[in-house]
Design an enzyme around this catalytic site. Structure first.
Site, PDB file in Angstrom:
ATOM      1  NE  ARG A  75      47.326  37.725  41.245  1.00  0.00           N
ATOM      2  CZ  ARG A  75      47.554  36.561  41.842  1.00  0.00           C
ATOM      3  NH1 ARG A  75      48.486  36.455  42.753  1.00  0.00           N
ATOM      4  NH2 ARG A  75      46.834  35.508  41.536  1.00  0.00           N
ATOM      5  CG  HIS A  76      40.594  41.191  41.727  1.00  0.00           C
ATOM      6  ND1 HIS A  76      40.238  41.015  43.038  1.00  0.00           N
ATOM      7  CD2 HIS A  76      40.309  40.027  41.110  1.00  0.00           C
ATOM      8  CE1 HIS A  76      39.759  39.805  43.211  1.00  0.00           C
ATOM      9  NE2 HIS A  76      39.801  39.177  42.057  1.00  0.00           N
ATOM     10  NE  ARG A  79      37.473  36.956  44.459  1.00  0.00           N
ATOM     11  CZ  ARG A  79      37.087  35.807  44.992  1.00  0.00           C
ATOM     12  NH1 ARG A  79      36.066  35.777  45.832  1.00  0.00           N
ATOM     13  NH2 ARG A  79      37.722  34.682  44.714  1.00  0.00           N
ATOM     14  NE  ARG A 176      36.941  39.034  41.223  1.00  0.00           N
ATOM     15  CZ  ARG A 176      36.037  38.100  40.971  1.00  0.00           C
ATOM     16  NH1 ARG A 176      34.759  38.360  41.169  1.00  0.00           N
ATOM     17  NH2 ARG A 176      36.390  36.912  40.524  1.00  0.00           N
TER      18      ARG A 176
END
Length: 267
Positions: A75-76, A79, A176
């Site tokens: 998963r990213h 952020r 992202r």
């Protein structure tokens, strides 16, 4: 002979938000990374941490078997807040930053030259990196977490990768997520020929996507709202009342207290 391993590394969506370390003095360096005990209470707003309970499939290879293939779904990383979240964050920060008195109690750290963790609105929804973080000593950037995960992956499965130096990493077209995939690939080193394969998140993608929120007709983001609303929100009022008692005239609301969990360092 062990068959070549095929790696399909997919980068999906993570709701983890960015936190930054306030700039104060060198004496505070010892505090960096010392507040991990708070992370489980921040839910998706916390930096990445390993969940205490593991309900996944054990990674130990069963007796009599050998590992010939690995597929990783990631998963990213951390952020900055989304634009919708930032609206509430900016509102509460406006109240706090325009307070004319001396900060007391839980907000006393603001007297020591705290710098707001979103230096520029252009960073909203972007991954946190060493370059766009206020403090270069910030241990919670997405960039460094993605690279650390890559090195851990290499340490665990490097033997298999000796016979597989060409493989794809699949990512969505979200910047992202693409950035996380790129940082992961970079950290694997120069010994691999990696191609980033981009799949769209648009609704037209149908099932051919890594992020089906837009393309799944049955997706309902409000499906469990009734369950969430059944829980008491009194703790938010307790927080705002406590901060207001410590700082007369601050006048934070329950909504402001909720916004503190979205990224502004909460007490």
């Amino acid at each position: 002979m062990v068959k070549p391993v095929i790696f399909a590394i997919c980068l999906g969506v993570l709701l983890s938000k960015a936190l930054s370390i306030p700039l104060r003095s060198f004496a505070d360096i010892e505090l960096i990374g010392s507040q991990k005990s708070l992370f489980p209470f921040l839910g998706g707003s916390a930096p990445y941490f390993s969940f205490p309970a593991n309900y996944g499939i054990p990674t130990d290879i069963p007796e009599g078997c050998r590992l010939t293939q690995v597929q990783m779904i990631g998963r990213h990383g951390e952020r900055y807040p989304t634009r919708s979240e930032a609206k509430d964050i900016f509102e509460v920060w406006y109240k706090i930053s325009n307070y004319t008195g001396k900060y007391e109690g839980s907000l006393s750290f603001l007297n020591n030259g705290y710098e707001f963790f979103i230096p520029d609105e252009s960073l909203l929804e972007m991954e946190t990196t060493l370059q766009n973080s206020i403090d270069v000593l910030n241990p919670y950037t997405e960039e460094m977490n993605a690279k650390r995960h890559a090195r851990e992956f290499l340490a665990k499965y490097g033997k298999l990768m000796e016979n597989c130096t060409n493989f794809p990493i699949f990512t969505t077209n979200s910047k992202r997520i693409y950035d996380t995939a790129q940082y992961f690939a970079e950290a694997l080193g120069d010994g691999f020929n990696i191609s980033l394969q981009t799949l769209s998140e648009n609704s037209s993608s149908g099932a051919n996507t890594l992020a089906a929120k837009s393309s799944c007709p049955n997706w309902n983001s409000n499906a469990n709202n009734d369950i969430l609303m059944s829980y008491s929100r009194d703790y938010l009022e307790n927080i705002s009342d406590r901060l207001n008692d410590e700082n007369k005239g601050l006048n934070l609301s329950r909504k402001d207290a909720a916004a503190l969990f979205l990224g502004v360092p909460s007490s």
